[in-house]
Enzyme design. Structure first.
Site, PDB file in Angstrom:
ATOM      1  N   GLU A  44      21.150  76.867 108.456  1.00  0.00           N
ATOM      2  CA  GLU A  44      22.150  76.607 107.425  1.00  0.00           C
ATOM      3  C   GLU A  44      23.494  76.224 108.034  1.00  0.00           C
ATOM      4  O   GLU A  44      24.552  76.542 107.501  1.00  0.00           O
ATOM      5  CB  GLU A  44      22.258  77.818 106.497  1.00  0.00           C
ATOM      6  CG  GLU A  44      20.925  78.099 105.808  1.00  0.00           C
ATOM      7  CD  GLU A  44      20.987  79.145 104.715  1.00  0.00           C
ATOM      8  OE1 GLU A  44      22.007  79.233 104.030  1.00  0.00           O
ATOM      9  OE2 GLU A  44      19.990  79.886 104.553  1.00  0.00           O
ATOM     10  N   HIS A  87      11.383  86.754  92.284  1.00  0.00           N
ATOM     11  CA  HIS A  87      12.272  86.695  93.445  1.00  0.00           C
ATOM     12  C   HIS A  87      12.042  87.920  94.313  1.00  0.00           C
ATOM     13  O   HIS A  87      12.062  89.041  93.820  1.00  0.00           O
ATOM     14  CB  HIS A  87      13.736  86.636  93.001  1.00  0.00           C
ATOM     15  CG  HIS A  87      14.679  86.437  94.142  1.00  0.00           C
ATOM     16  ND1 HIS A  87      15.810  87.190  94.328  1.00  0.00           N
ATOM     17  CD2 HIS A  87      14.630  85.573  95.187  1.00  0.00           C
ATOM     18  CE1 HIS A  87      16.425  86.781  95.430  1.00  0.00           C
ATOM     19  NE2 HIS A  87      15.735  85.807  95.966  1.00  0.00           N
ATOM     20  N   GLU A 126      13.767  89.239  97.504  1.00  0.00           N
ATOM     21  CA  GLU A 126      14.762  89.222  98.589  1.00  0.00           C
ATOM     22  C   GLU A 126      14.462  90.414  99.491  1.00  0.00           C
ATOM     23  O   GLU A 126      14.635  91.558  99.083  1.00  0.00           O
ATOM     24  CB  GLU A 126      16.180  89.312  98.013  1.00  0.00           C
ATOM     25  CG  GLU A 126      17.289  89.480  99.043  1.00  0.00           C
ATOM     26  CD  GLU A 126      17.254  88.422 100.157  1.00  0.00           C
ATOM     27  OE1 GLU A 126      17.547  87.267  99.872  1.00  0.00           O
ATOM     28  OE2 GLU A 126      16.903  88.776 101.315  1.00  0.00           O
ATOM     29  N   HIS A 142      13.164  81.186 101.406  1.00  0.00           N
ATOM     30  CA  HIS A 142      14.549  80.989 101.873  1.00  0.00           C
ATOM     31  C   HIS A 142      14.772  81.749 103.180  1.00  0.00           C
ATOM     32  O   HIS A 142      14.109  82.739 103.450  1.00  0.00           O
ATOM     33  CB  HIS A 142      15.542  81.445 100.807  1.00  0.00           C
ATOM     34  CG  HIS A 142      15.812  80.384  99.776  1.00  0.00           C
ATOM     35  ND1 HIS A 142      17.073  80.062  99.356  1.00  0.00           N
ATOM     36  CD2 HIS A 142      14.956  79.547  99.126  1.00  0.00           C
ATOM     37  CE1 HIS A 142      16.997  79.069  98.467  1.00  0.00           C
ATOM     38  NE2 HIS A 142      15.720  78.757  98.302  1.00  0.00           N
ATOM     39  N   GLU A 143      15.722  81.259 103.961  1.00  0.00           N
ATOM     40  CA  GLU A 143      15.989  81.783 105.309  1.00  0.00           C
ATOM     41  C   GLU A 143      14.717  81.772 106.156  1.00  0.00           C
ATOM     42  O   GLU A 143      14.503  82.617 107.025  1.00  0.00           O
ATOM     43  CB  GLU A 143      16.598  83.201 105.268  1.00  0.00           C
ATOM     44  CG  GLU A 143      17.974  83.257 104.656  1.00  0.00           C
ATOM     45  CD  GLU A 143      17.943  83.297 103.146  1.00  0.00           C
ATOM     46  OE1 GLU A 143      17.058  83.959 102.592  1.00  0.00           O
ATOM     47  OE2 GLU A 143      18.802  82.646 102.524  1.00  0.00           O
ATOM     48  N   GLU A 187      13.747  76.649 101.935  1.00  0.00           N
ATOM     49  CA  GLU A 187      15.166  76.370 102.170  1.00  0.00           C
ATOM     50  C   GLU A 187      15.293  75.733 103.561  1.00  0.00           C
ATOM     51  O   GLU A 187      15.113  74.531 103.693  1.00  0.00           O
ATOM     52  CB  GLU A 187      16.001  77.639 102.028  1.00  0.00           C
ATOM     53  CG  GLU A 187      17.489  77.355 101.974  1.00  0.00           C
ATOM     54  CD  GLU A 187      18.309  78.623 101.891  1.00  0.00           C
ATOM     55  OE1 GLU A 187      19.287  78.632 101.167  1.00  0.00           O
ATOM     56  OE2 GLU A 187      17.985  79.611 102.595  1.00  0.00           O
ATOM     57  N   GLU A 221      24.267  75.930  97.610  1.00  0.00           N
ATOM     58  CA  GLU A 221      24.943  77.216  97.419  1.00  0.00           C
ATOM     59  C   GLU A 221      26.179  77.335  98.311  1.00  0.00           C
ATOM     60  O   GLU A 221      27.116  78.058  97.987  1.00  0.00           O
ATOM     61  CB  GLU A 221      23.970  78.371  97.674  1.00  0.00           C
ATOM     62  CG  GLU A 221      23.462  78.445  99.101  1.00  0.00           C
ATOM     63  CD  GLU A 221      22.315  79.453  99.278  1.00  0.00           C
ATOM     64  OE1 GLU A 221      21.484  79.562  98.366  1.00  0.00           O
ATOM     65  OE2 GLU A 221      22.264  80.105 100.329  1.00  0.00           O
TER      66      GLU A 221
HETATM   67  C1  NOJ Z   1      20.154  83.478  99.983  1.00  0.00           C
HETATM   68  C2  NOJ Z   1      19.375  82.447  99.252  1.00  0.00           C
HETATM   69  O1  NOJ Z   1      19.407  81.210  99.911  1.00  0.00           O
HETATM   70  C3  NOJ Z   1      19.943  82.351  97.862  1.00  0.00           C
HETATM   71  O2  NOJ Z   1      19.348  81.295  97.151  1.00  0.00           O
HETATM   72  C4  NOJ Z   1      19.759  83.669  97.165  1.00  0.00           C
HETATM   73  O3  NOJ Z   1      20.381  83.612  95.914  1.00  0.00           O
HETATM   74  C5  NOJ Z   1      20.392  84.814  97.966  1.00  0.00           C
HETATM   75  N1  NOJ Z   1      19.989  84.760  99.314  1.00  0.00           N
HETATM   76  C6  NOJ Z   1      20.003  86.172  97.403  1.00  0.00           C
HETATM   77  O4  NOJ Z   1      18.655  86.412  97.636  1.00  0.00           O
HETATM   78 CA    CA Z   2      20.101  80.773 102.189  1.00  0.00          CA
END
Ligand code: NOJ
Ligand code: CA
Length: 693
Positions: A198, A398, A400, A466-467, A485, A491
């Site tokens: 990123e 989601h 995370e 993501h990540e 991602e 973002e």
């Molecule tokens: C980073 C992600 O790229 C983003 O899309 C997400 O909203 C946040 N983390 C929270 O999980």
């Molecule tokens: Ca991210």
């Protein structure tokens, strides 16, 4: 699924090459007596050694072990693109597989097949190459092979180390593989970071490059474009590239505290080192090289109807802009009521998915203690999922992890079983933070991301990671890798100084080449800055719409808040643009500058045109359209649009066109145009004006 081997073109006649072959054998380090003489159908040998040549005859990758030094070189129509570059694996015992070697045999095979992805940029992909296997023996007796392929759109090579006495497993400290590009081409690269993709892209001459994550893309003065990347990244560490001695070396992401970046069994082929080669920037995007270097689909044996690209909205931007929170409390974003409101909006506008971040327990603190099955008290998961289903909207889960991978793996089975029971087919994962004991892109994590994809497939789930590590064409094998991602996405406009107009024009030629990209386009309220921090999106509205065509993803977000779409004329395009494509053609392209992409979906065509920091006029012929009359529904930057001073000025026009017309996109700085072309109805023919260039 296996694909038949169908040799389509003859290997070059061996007889004509006998003198060269003899010379080569003489110059090679005295090979052991077991060295096999070239068999009938053996690879052609040019001055540098055995070579593979692309089916169209333009690209050649030659391997040499002259003087015991293992190298390869690449040329295109007689022009040397890659000067002799080292090959080899540096093992943790201090030896290098690839030093002091001799060729013991080599053979080619030709392959030609066409495959149909479950979804992709094109409904059919031709996979056609010549493959050369060069068998090698080191002076110390160890043997291995280098496998190379030459396609019309690039070349690739990989190591294959058989199991042998004293070499049952491989402990690889790093690679010696180099890419010694000739001349000093322009390079687009991102600073090396073993935990993030990123970072902003940079553009410098190759000679001024720093260490970089992969891919890296180059433009030579003669217009030839190259992109260095990897493919079939399995049970290995991700590749980065390090400038060394005037060349670039494949540099593996280390595992903290371990001398080996990779510990793996012998008897397997290692990931491909790939070089996409195209006569121009457009050719890079049209290439399917990285997908072709991955094995055929592993999850397509049965019903694949659950693997479907979609557009989606999300309880998301509101958190990115700090107008709601992921964690519970008075400002909690993911409430049942808000989710229903978003679902109503999605259903009314042909948007097929809803993401609700913060639906689950565990967001307090550092995000590391999440439950992937228990919703918060104010989010009725079953109610929301069934409300969505009744309205034809998919619920996107989601997960995370907060970088607590152990916690995620412990819950994976239970969570995915629950999602399957609920009929949920999409999961967005995330790995924000430092992963204890690991880099985001080390071998353990590469294996983790693959485990998640495989577990997801077993439960009919598509993954948007993501990540995550960079994509490497794996969507061929796992088409449920629906997006990813591994990009500095939109973002960053919400929580930083943001992305430059140029950044967004570099992405399709770099990150975008390796697989679907979740950039999260569709912001209509460009200047929304509720925290008054001077932050904003750095495009016009027209460019936000162009992204739906120019950026490739199996998930395309309509990222803004429903209330911001209410009076947005651009919503019409978001409603109409599909997520599934049948054909892709790049009409105009210059890395970092501009891009015009045309894609067909069923009978309709769509174009996206966008520019970087300069205003410009782009004209493109509509010859891709079939016969007959078409309606062009165009959403273009208004004449006075400019991302800085007037970003939301959009002109919407409907005109009649044919394949003989040329269309024009007059773009403001960081501007764009998006057009839907649909067959004209009889009523259109009598009511709509004809397009005037
Ligand atoms: C980073 C992600 O790229 C983003 O899309 C997400 O909203 C946040 N983390 C929270 O999980
Ligand atoms: Ca991210």
């Amino acid at each position: 699924m296996s694909e038949p081997l169908r040799p389509r073109f003859p290997a070059r006649p061996v007889t004509a090459l006998v003198p060269v072959l003899a010379l080569l054998l003489l110059t090679l380090w005295a090979a052991p007596s077991s060295a096999a003489p070239p068999a009938p159908g053996a690879a052609p040998v040019d001055a540098a050694g055995p070579a593979a040549t692309s089916p169209d005859g333009t690209l050649t990758l030659a391997v040499s072990a002259s003087g015991g030094r293992l190298t390869y070189s690449v040329s295109r129509a007689g022009t040397l693109l890659v000067a002799p570059s080292d090959l080899g694996l540096r093992l943790t015992d201090g030896t290098v597989l690839g030093h002091d070697v001799a060729v013991t045999g080599h053979r080619t095979r030709a392959y030609d097949s066409t495959w149909q992805p479950v979804w992709g940029a094109d409904a059919e992909v031709r996979d056609r190459y010549e493959e050369l296997t060069v068998d090698l023996r080191q002076r110390d007796g160890r043997t291995f092979s280098v496998i190379v392929r030459a396609y019309d759109d690039g070349v690739a090579l990989r190591y294959d180390v058989p199991e042998q006495p004293g070499l049952r497993s491989l402990r690889i400290a790093d690679e010696a593989t180099e890419f010694d590009l000739t001349g000093d081409p322009v390079a687009w690269w991102t600073p090396r970071d073993d935990n993030s993709d990123e970072n902003p892209w940079r553009s410098t001459p190759l000679s001024a490059m720093g260490k970089s994550n992969a891919p890296v893309t180059f433009r030579r003065p003669d217009g030839i474009h190259l992109s260095v990347h990897e493919a079939d990244l399995v049970d290995y560490a991700a590749m980065t590239v390090t400038p060394e001695d005037g060349s670039l070396r494949a540099d593996l992401v280390p595992t903290p505290g371990r001398d080996a970046a990779v510990v793996t069994r012998a008897g397997r082929a290692l990931p491909w080192r790939a070089l996409t080669v195209a006569p121009d920037a457009a050719g890079l995007i049209e290439s399917h090289l990285l997908e072709n270097l991955n094995p055929p689909c592993r999850i397509c044996g049965g019903d694949t109807s659950w693997i479907e690209p979609v557009k989606y909205v999300g309880i998301w931007w509101v958190m990115q802009q700090d107008q709601a929170t992921w964690e519970t409390g008075p400002r909690h974003g993911a409430t049942t009521a808000r989710a229903k409101r978003y679902i109503d909006f999605a259903a009314a506008n042909g948007i097929e998915g809803l993401l609700a971040e913060g639906w689950n327990q565990g967001w307090e603190g550092d995000w590391g203690d999440q439950s992937f099955t228990r919703p918060t008290a104010d989010f009725d998961l079953r109610e929301v999922v069934s409300y969505a289903r009744e309205r034809g909207v998919e619920f996107i889960m989601h997960n995370e992890t907060g970088a607590n991978v152990e916690n995620y793996e412990a819950q994976l089975d239970e969570a995915f079983t629950l999602y399957e029971d609920l009929g949920v087919n999409y999961v967005k994962t995330g790995y924000v933070g430092d992963i204890p004991g690991h880099n985001h892109y080390d071998q353990f994590m590469i294996n983790h991301y693959r485990r998640v994809l495989e577990a997801a497939a077993e439960h009919r789930i598509n993954v948007n990671c993501h990540e995550c590590v960079h994509a490497s064409g794996e969507m061929r094998t796992y088409p449920n890798a629906i997006s990813r991602e591994a990009v500095r996405g939109q973002e960053w406009d919400a929580f930083s100084e943001g992305n430059t107009p140029e950044h967004t024009l570099i992405l399709p030629f770099t990150r975008g080449l390796s697989g679907p990209m979740d950039y999260t386009p569709g912001i209509m309220d460009i200047l929304w800055d509720p925290q008054q921090l001077g932050r904003r999106v750095h495009t016009t509205v027209g460019k936000q719409l162009a992204y739906y065509v120019t950026y490739f993803s199996g998930l395309h977000m309509a990222a803004d808040l429903p209330e911001h779409y209410r009076d947005a004329p651009g919503l019409g395009f978001i409603r109409d643009v599909p997520a599934r494509w049948d054909r892709t053609e790049v009409l105009a392209a210059e890395v970092g500058d501009h891009l015009v992409t045309a894609r067909r979906s069923g009978r309709e065509w769509f174009t996206g045109a966008m520019t970087g920091e300069h205003a410009r006029t782009l004209s493109y012929p509509l010859s891709f359209l079939g016969a007959g009359e078409w309606v062009a529904e165009a959403y273009t930057d208004a004449p006075d649009a400019d991302y800085d001073t007037n970003p939301t000025a959009l002109a919407v026009t409907r005109t009649l066109v044919t394949a003989a017309d040329t269309f024009t996109a007059d773009l403001g700085r960081s501007g764009g145009q998006a057009v839907r072309f649909r067959p004209a109805t009889r009523a259109d023919l009598t009511t709509l004006p004809r397009h005037t260039p």
